[in-house]
Design an enzyme around this catalytic site. Sequence first.
Site, PDB file in Angstrom:
ATOM      1  N   TYR A 112     -22.225   5.456   0.562  1.00  0.00           N
ATOM      2  CA  TYR A 112     -22.934   4.750  -0.472  1.00  0.00           C
ATOM      3  C   TYR A 112     -24.190   4.148  -0.429  1.00  0.00           C
ATOM      4  O   TYR A 112     -25.421   4.196  -0.052  1.00  0.00           O
ATOM      5  CB  TYR A 112     -21.807   3.339  -2.015  1.00  0.00           C
ATOM      6  CG  TYR A 112     -23.299   3.149  -2.968  1.00  0.00           C
ATOM      7  CD1 TYR A 112     -23.726   3.750  -3.172  1.00  0.00           C
ATOM      8  CD2 TYR A 112     -23.640   1.775  -2.213  1.00  0.00           C
ATOM      9  CE1 TYR A 112     -24.349   3.099  -4.276  1.00  0.00           C
ATOM     10  CE2 TYR A 112     -23.925   0.933  -2.597  1.00  0.00           C
ATOM     11  CZ  TYR A 112     -25.033   1.496  -3.981  1.00  0.00           C
ATOM     12  OH  TYR A 112     -25.766   0.934  -4.758  1.00  0.00           O
ATOM     13  N   GLY A 123     -18.026   6.997  -0.899  1.00  0.00           N
ATOM     14  CA  GLY A 123     -17.700   5.923  -1.133  1.00  0.00           C
ATOM     15  C   GLY A 123     -18.027   4.877  -0.041  1.00  0.00           C
ATOM     16  O   GLY A 123     -19.341   5.070  -0.504  1.00  0.00           O
ATOM     17  N   LYS A 141      -3.899   0.875  15.879  1.00  0.00           N
ATOM     18  CA  LYS A 141      -4.023   1.141  14.685  1.00  0.00           C
ATOM     19  C   LYS A 141      -2.651   1.598  13.695  1.00  0.00           C
ATOM     20  O   LYS A 141      -1.309   1.413  14.734  1.00  0.00           O
ATOM     21  CB  LYS A 141      -4.488   2.585  14.535  1.00  0.00           C
ATOM     22  CG  LYS A 141      -5.014   2.669  13.339  1.00  0.00           C
ATOM     23  CD  LYS A 141      -6.658   2.856  13.494  1.00  0.00           C
ATOM     24  CE  LYS A 141      -7.446   2.711  11.867  1.00  0.00           C
ATOM     25  NZ  LYS A 141      -8.676   2.678  11.782  1.00  0.00           N
ATOM     26  N   VAL A 162     -18.888   3.717   2.928  1.00  0.00           N
ATOM     27  CA  VAL A 162     -19.609   3.361   4.012  1.00  0.00           C
ATOM     28  C   VAL A 162     -21.027   4.688   3.304  1.00  0.00           C
ATOM     29  O   VAL A 162     -22.000   4.854   3.370  1.00  0.00           O
ATOM     30  CB  VAL A 162     -19.281   4.687   5.387  1.00  0.00           C
ATOM     31  CG1 VAL A 162     -20.523   5.189   6.050  1.00  0.00           C
ATOM     32  CG2 VAL A 162     -18.116   3.303   5.667  1.00  0.00           C
ATOM     33  N   GLY A 166     -19.240  12.312   0.820  1.00  0.00           N
ATOM     34  CA  GLY A 166     -18.184  11.298   0.262  1.00  0.00           C
ATOM     35  C   GLY A 166     -19.124   9.985   0.079  1.00  0.00           C
ATOM     36  O   GLY A 166     -19.392   9.484   1.105  1.00  0.00           O
TER      37      GLY A 166
END
Length: 350
Positions: free
Chosen positions: A182, A178, A80, A180, A176
């Site tokens: 949505y 956003g 990462k 994902v 959330g």
Amino acid sequence: MDIFEQMAGGDHEQVVYCREASSGYRGLIAIHNTTLGPALGGTRFWHYKSESDAVVDVLRLSRGMTYKAAVAGLSLGGGKSVVMAEKGADREAVFRAHGRFIESLKGRYITAEDVGTSPVDMDYIKLETSHVVGLQGRSGDPSPVTAYGVYRGMKAAAKVRFGSDSLAGKTVAVQGCGHVGYYLCAYLHDEGARLVVTDIDTDKVKRVTEEFRARAVGLDEIYGVQADVFAPCALGSVITDATVKQLKVRIVAGGANNQLAEERHGDELEAKGILYTPDYVLNAGGLINVNSELEGWSAERAKVKAGEIYDTLLRLFELAKAEGIPTYRAADRLAERRIEAVAKLKRTWV
């Protein structure tokens, strides 16, 4: 903070601190484990309170990517990177600088889109290195595939907890809305689930409530909603001492990374009779999607692979039950067994 101690505690192979003064770029690249293949993990662009916070984040996220790739059956290791965002920074200059540091690792680390970054940023990185996926015109936005994997995994959890994998009529509290969140709401709505949602962005909440007949609640109210499933799809560390006490659900299954603030919170969910669906197993669809660029898979094949999360979770739940361990430990065990098996194979001279 003793970074070397932190690395040793997580069994990390390498952490690179990166700085390019003219652009104001500061970043970290963490490679956790490359037993299964090159480390792949997105670049997160975030305003951290301190460099120590950035170190903690990148170490935790990179370790999660190793386990995510292992359980998903991919030939990838875990890594990462984070870019410590500065106000007014020139994104092209910053991400090209980031790309040059990635190139210096000669393929040990491959990056992709993550929180705060976009396919446009990946294109800037591509100007400096070939070790980047998630480019425009290729695998593209991973959110639909991630959401599909979360949806399939949620159905597997429902089969274990309720005796049927149908989510029709079930209430799902989604934290959330956003990308994902949505797409997950879209899948759930199509199956007939009832939705309760929240997000810091009121426009995103409005879109979901209008399109999917969801009920909106406040940011802190979401934890106390009477529901069948709690689906964290925002940032991590949302399962804490305080929130565990508030949860009135039978399942926790969402797309966010590192949902448990501490491992012991997985034990607390277990004690409350809440089935925790380990996040890095559930949200592997995004990794599967960008891996499709490396393997030359079609979009349909990537979606089919993400759908296999259903069967992976059923095996995981069986292992947890058979060995009398929490589900998060069963997930780690599945990942570690695969890594150990491949590590032994690599000792065979060919």
